[in-house]
Design a protein around this motif. Structure first.
Motif, short mmCIF file in Angstrom:
data_model
loop_
_atom_site.label_atom_id
_atom_site.label_comp_id
_atom_site.label_asym_id
_atom_site.label_seq_id
_atom_site.Cartn_x
_atom_site.Cartn_y
_atom_site.Cartn_z
N ASN A 1 0.84 -1.21 0.00
CA ASN A 1 0.00 0.00 0.00
C ASN A 1 0.87 1.25 0.00
OD1 ASN A 1 -2.45 -1.41 2.31
ND2 ASN A 1 -2.52 -1.37 0.08
N LEU A 2 1.94 1.22 0.78
CA LEU A 2 2.84 2.37 0.85
C LEU A 2 3.46 2.65 -0.52
CD1 LEU A 2 4.30 4.57 2.48
CD2 LEU A 2 6.00 2.84 3.11
N LEU A 3 3.89 1.61 -1.21
CA LEU A 3 4.44 1.80 -2.55
C LEU A 3 3.38 2.34 -3.50
CD1 LEU A 3 6.72 -1.35 -3.04
CD2 LEU A 3 7.28 0.86 -2.06
N SER A 4 2.16 1.84 -3.38
CA SER A 4 1.05 2.32 -4.22
C SER A 4 0.80 3.80 -3.99
CB SER A 4 -0.23 1.53 -3.90
OG SER A 4 -0.06 0.16 -4.18
N TYR A 5 0.90 4.21 -2.76
CA TYR A 5 0.71 5.62 -2.38
C TYR A 5 1.78 6.50 -3.04
CZ TYR A 5 0.53 9.64 0.86
OH TYR A 5 0.45 10.89 1.41
N LEU A 6 3.02 6.06 -2.97
CA LEU A 6 4.12 6.83 -3.57
C LEU A 6 3.99 6.89 -5.09
CD1 LEU A 6 7.04 5.46 -1.37
CD2 LEU A 6 5.91 7.68 -1.16
N ILE A 7 3.58 5.78 -5.69
CA ILE A 7 3.35 5.76 -7.14
C ILE A 7 2.22 6.73 -7.48
CG2 ILE A 7 2.50 4.35 -9.06
CD1 ILE A 7 3.89 1.92 -7.58
N GLY A 8 1.14 6.66 -6.71
CA GLY A 8 -0.02 7.51 -6.98
C GLY A 8 0.32 8.99 -6.97
N TRP A 9 1.07 9.43 -5.97
CA TRP A 9 1.44 10.85 -5.92
C TRP A 9 2.40 11.22 -7.04
CZ3 TRP A 9 -1.13 14.61 -4.04
CH2 TRP A 9 -1.99 14.40 -2.97
N GLY A 10 3.33 10.33 -7.36
CA GLY A 10 4.24 10.60 -8.46
C GLY A 10 3.50 10.72 -9.79
N GLU A 11 2.54 9.83 -10.00
CA GLU A 11 1.74 9.89 -11.22
C GLU A 11 0.92 11.17 -11.28
OE1 GLU A 11 -0.35 6.14 -11.11
OE2 GLU A 11 1.27 5.13 -12.22
N LEU A 12 0.43 11.63 -10.11
CA LEU A 12 -0.31 12.89 -10.10
C LEU A 12 0.58 14.06 -10.50
CD1 LEU A 12 -2.75 12.84 -7.04
CD2 LEU A 12 -3.28 12.70 -9.48
N VAL A 13 1.80 14.10 -9.98
CA VAL A 13 2.74 15.17 -10.36
C VAL A 13 2.89 15.20 -11.88
CG1 VAL A 13 5.18 15.86 -10.30
CG2 VAL A 13 4.00 15.25 -8.17
N LEU A 14 3.08 14.04 -12.48
CA LEU A 14 3.25 13.96 -13.93
C LEU A 14 1.97 14.39 -14.66
CD1 LEU A 14 5.20 10.59 -13.99
CD2 LEU A 14 6.15 12.87 -14.47
N LYS A 15 0.83 13.98 -14.14
CA LYS A 15 -0.46 14.35 -14.73
C LYS A 15 -0.69 15.86 -14.64
CE LYS A 15 -5.42 13.59 -14.00
NZ LYS A 15 -6.41 12.83 -13.20
N TRP A 16 -0.41 16.44 -13.47
CA TRP A 16 -0.60 17.89 -13.30
C TRP A 16 0.23 18.64 -14.33
CZ3 TRP A 16 0.90 17.87 -7.43
CH2 TRP A 16 -0.13 17.29 -6.68
N ASN A 17 1.48 18.25 -14.45
CA ASN A 17 2.38 18.95 -15.39
C ASN A 17 1.90 18.79 -16.82
OD1 ASN A 17 5.05 20.37 -15.90
ND2 ASN A 17 5.16 18.58 -17.22
N SER A 18 1.52 17.58 -17.19
CA SER A 18 1.06 17.33 -18.55
C SER A 18 -0.17 18.17 -18.88
CB SER A 18 0.74 15.84 -18.70
OG SER A 18 0.24 15.57 -19.98
N LYS A 19 -1.13 18.21 -17.97
CA LYS A 19 -2.34 19.00 -18.20
C LYS A 19 -2.02 20.49 -18.29
CE LYS A 19 -6.19 16.30 -16.54
NZ LYS A 19 -7.24 16.84 -17.35
N LYS A 20 -1.16 20.95 -17.40
CA LYS A 20 -0.79 22.36 -17.40
C LYS A 20 -0.10 22.75 -18.71
CE LYS A 20 -0.07 25.82 -14.11
NZ LYS A 20 -0.74 26.16 -12.89
N GLU A 21 0.78 21.88 -19.20
CA GLU A 21 1.47 22.16 -20.46
C GLU A 21 0.51 22.21 -21.65
OE1 GLU A 21 4.72 19.39 -20.80
OE2 GLU A 21 6.02 20.67 -19.58
N LEU A 22 -0.61 21.49 -21.54
CA LEU A 22 -1.62 21.47 -22.60
C LEU A 22 -2.69 22.55 -22.37
CD1 LEU A 22 -2.07 17.59 -22.93
CD2 LEU A 22 -0.89 19.11 -24.53
#
Length: 170
Positions: free
Chosen positions: A51-72
């Protein structure tokens, strides 16, 4: 470690904290990674190492998603679509569910990949893009990345060290 204030410090913080976290993760016996005895992300809850690894993955993926959306020039729902900042416990549960069918080796590979993608993202930005302008409210992009990568990596490492001691192994 001090809060990073420039691109170089951010890269060092992520690489350093992630390297230390990986040492802790790799020292945990595989048969204990599903056991829910690790202090959870919401008060009074418990989680597993997976679960802890899933949590870290989830936040990392959100950072990437935020940036991608902002760039678009798309709307960025922070922290995530359907969640408010005061619902981070529910968001953690979503991350756990998103990855519940993955085994430890898959999660480790995904976490490695997410961390690497974030480092590539940082490398693609200038120091001014990371720290010179406000990105979300009063926060710069660099600070948002740090708050959702290097800081959680350090926190996760401390949680694991405490948990390992409670479990009777180092």
């Amino acid at each position: 470690m001090a809060i990073p204030s420039n691109k170089e410090e951010l890269i060092i913080a992520i690489e350093s904290n992630y390297k230390k976290l990986k040492v802790e993760i790799n020292s945990i016996p595989k048969d204990l990674t599903n056991v829910k005895t690790l202090e959870g992300h919401s008060k009074g809850t418990v989680m597993s190492v997976k679960n802890l690894l899933s949590y870290l993955i989830g936040w990392g993926e959100l950072v990437l998603k935020w940036n991608s959306k902002k760039e678009l020039n798309e709307t960025v729902d922070l922290p995530e679509t359907g969640f408010k900042w005061n619902e981070l416990g529910k968001l953690a549960q979503k991350f756990y569910q998103d990855h519940e069918n993955e085994d430890l080796s898959q999660l480790k590979l995904q976490l490695d990949s997410t961390a690497e993608k974030i480092l590539v993202l940082i490398s693609s930005k200038s120091n001014d893009q990371l720290y010179g302008i406000s990105w979300y409210e009063k926060y710069t992009l660099g600070r948002m990345i740090q708050l959702n990568t290097s800081s959680p990596y350090a926190n996760a490492r401390l949680r694991l060290r405490k948990w390992k001691k409670e479990q009777g192994f180092k």
